[in-house]
Motif scaffolding. Structure first.
Motif, short mmCIF file in Angstrom:
data_model
loop_
_atom_site.label_atom_id
_atom_site.label_comp_id
_atom_site.label_asym_id
_atom_site.label_seq_id
_atom_site.Cartn_x
_atom_site.Cartn_y
_atom_site.Cartn_z
N ALA A 47 39.00 63.63 -46.00
CA ALA A 47 38.68 63.03 -45.19
C ALA A 47 38.98 64.04 -43.64
O ALA A 47 38.28 63.48 -42.88
CB ALA A 47 39.38 61.46 -44.30
N ASP A 48 39.19 64.67 -43.21
CA ASP A 48 39.76 65.99 -42.77
C ASP A 48 38.76 66.58 -42.80
O ASP A 48 38.88 68.13 -41.91
CB ASP A 48 41.14 66.31 -42.38
N GLY A 49 38.32 66.86 -43.67
CA GLY A 49 37.46 68.13 -44.30
C GLY A 49 38.15 69.75 -44.85
O GLY A 49 36.68 70.00 -45.09
N LEU A 50 38.72 69.05 -45.03
CA LEU A 50 39.44 70.62 -45.96
C LEU A 50 38.88 70.41 -47.32
O LEU A 50 39.34 72.06 -47.73
CB LEU A 50 40.50 70.22 -45.60
N VAL A 51 39.04 69.30 -47.65
CA VAL A 51 38.91 69.28 -49.31
C VAL A 51 37.25 68.33 -50.04
O VAL A 51 36.67 67.53 -49.54
CB VAL A 51 39.74 67.93 -50.33
N ARG A 52 36.48 69.27 -51.14
CA ARG A 52 35.42 68.26 -51.21
C ARG A 52 35.70 67.13 -53.01
O ARG A 52 36.68 68.02 -53.68
CB ARG A 52 34.74 69.44 -51.51
N ARG A 53 35.69 66.50 -52.99
CA ARG A 53 36.19 65.83 -54.14
C ARG A 53 34.47 65.58 -54.64
O ARG A 53 32.93 65.33 -54.20
CB ARG A 53 35.81 64.22 -54.18
N HIS A 54 34.07 66.12 -56.36
CA HIS A 54 33.03 66.29 -57.14
C HIS A 54 32.87 65.90 -58.30
O HIS A 54 33.62 65.74 -58.68
CB HIS A 54 32.57 67.45 -57.02
N VAL A 55 31.76 64.78 -58.20
CA VAL A 55 32.31 63.72 -59.81
C VAL A 55 31.55 64.91 -60.76
O VAL A 55 30.19 65.41 -60.19
CB VAL A 55 31.70 62.78 -59.07
N VAL A 56 31.91 65.65 -61.45
CA VAL A 56 31.47 65.76 -62.67
C VAL A 56 30.82 65.73 -63.50
O VAL A 56 29.84 65.58 -64.32
CB VAL A 56 32.31 67.15 -63.11
N LYS A 57 31.73 63.99 -63.99
CA LYS A 57 31.10 63.56 -65.12
C LYS A 57 31.32 61.68 -64.85
O LYS A 57 32.66 61.49 -64.92
CB LYS A 57 31.73 63.72 -66.43
N ALA A 58 30.21 60.88 -64.13
CA ALA A 58 30.62 59.82 -63.60
C ALA A 58 30.76 58.86 -65.14
O ALA A 58 31.19 57.72 -64.26
CB ALA A 58 28.71 59.49 -63.16
N SER A 59 30.52 58.51 -66.71
CA SER A 59 30.69 58.12 -67.37
C SER A 59 32.01 58.58 -67.33
O SER A 59 32.98 59.55 -67.66
CB SER A 59 29.59 58.01 -68.09
N ALA A 60 33.26 57.41 -68.42
CA ALA A 60 34.22 57.59 -68.70
C ALA A 60 34.41 57.83 -69.74
O ALA A 60 33.00 58.21 -70.77
CB ALA A 60 34.67 56.38 -69.29
N PRO A 61 35.83 58.94 -69.80
CA PRO A 61 36.79 59.76 -68.50
C PRO A 61 35.29 60.12 -68.32
O PRO A 61 35.23 61.10 -67.98
CB PRO A 61 37.75 60.10 -69.99
N GLN A 62 36.30 59.31 -66.67
CA GLN A 62 34.90 59.86 -65.38
C GLN A 62 36.13 61.77 -64.71
O GLN A 62 37.33 61.86 -65.27
CB GLN A 62 35.43 59.62 -64.39
N HIS A 63 35.28 62.84 -64.74
CA HIS A 63 35.69 64.33 -64.92
C HIS A 63 35.50 63.97 -62.96
O HIS A 63 34.07 64.22 -62.38
CB HIS A 63 34.68 64.75 -65.34
N VAL A 64 36.53 64.03 -62.74
CA VAL A 64 36.20 64.69 -61.24
C VAL A 64 37.24 66.18 -60.65
O VAL A 64 38.22 66.73 -61.29
CB VAL A 64 36.93 63.62 -60.00
N GLU A 65 36.57 66.97 -59.83
CA GLU A 65 36.97 68.04 -59.70
C GLU A 65 37.69 67.78 -57.82
O GLU A 65 36.47 67.58 -57.11
CB GLU A 65 36.25 69.27 -59.89
N TYR A 66 38.11 68.84 -57.59
CA TYR A 66 38.85 68.95 -56.51
C TYR A 66 38.57 70.67 -55.92
O TYR A 66 39.30 71.63 -56.29
CB TYR A 66 39.81 68.28 -55.67
N GLU A 67 38.19 70.29 -54.47
CA GLU A 67 38.28 72.02 -53.95
C GLU A 67 37.76 71.67 -52.63
O GLU A 67 37.46 71.21 -51.92
CB GLU A 67 36.67 72.89 -54.16
N LEU A 68 38.64 73.30 -51.81
CA LEU A 68 38.47 73.70 -50.16
C LEU A 68 36.84 73.91 -49.80
O LEU A 68 36.24 74.29 -50.17
CB LEU A 68 39.10 75.03 -50.31
N THR A 69 36.90 73.36 -48.77
CA THR A 69 35.29 73.36 -49.01
C THR A 69 35.68 74.52 -47.33
O THR A 69 36.42 75.11 -47.02
CB THR A 69 35.12 72.23 -47.21
#
Length: 93
Positions: A47-69
């Motif tokens: 929300a502060d714009g420091l981290v980006r959430r990226h959905v790599v794989k939407a189907s179960a099991p979901q694969h989400v990565e976080y990275e710095l903006t």
């Protein structure tokens, strides 16, 4: 300043400087952080714009990565300076 005073924020920034990581990877890198606190902190940082959430794989099991903006990466130099100060101040005692 209040946003950086939160216990885990600077440690998460430091961990994410190594590149995009999944939730489980971050939990392993930060022993002691609960799943709930990690999730809440990542959401707040997003929300502060420091981290980006990226959905790599939407189907179960979901694969989400976080990275710095780009904004998050601007904290690398000040964070390195704080770490260097802590290391030299501690060793001179």
């Amino acid at each position: 300043m209040e946003r950086f005073a939160a216990k885990w924020r600077l440690l998460l920034i430091y961990a994410l400087l190594a590149g995009p990581q999944r939730h489980a990877q971050l939990r392993r890198r930060l022993p002691g952080i609960s799943q709930k606190v990690l999730t809440e902190t990542l959401r707040a940082m997003e929300a502060d714009g420091l981290v980006r959430r990226h959905v790599v794989k939407a189907s179960a099991p979901q694969h989400v990565e976080y990275e710095l903006t780009d904004l998050g990466h601007t904290l690398e130099t000040p964070l390195a300076a704080i770490c260097e100060w802590a290391a030299t101040s501690h060793s001179s005692r």
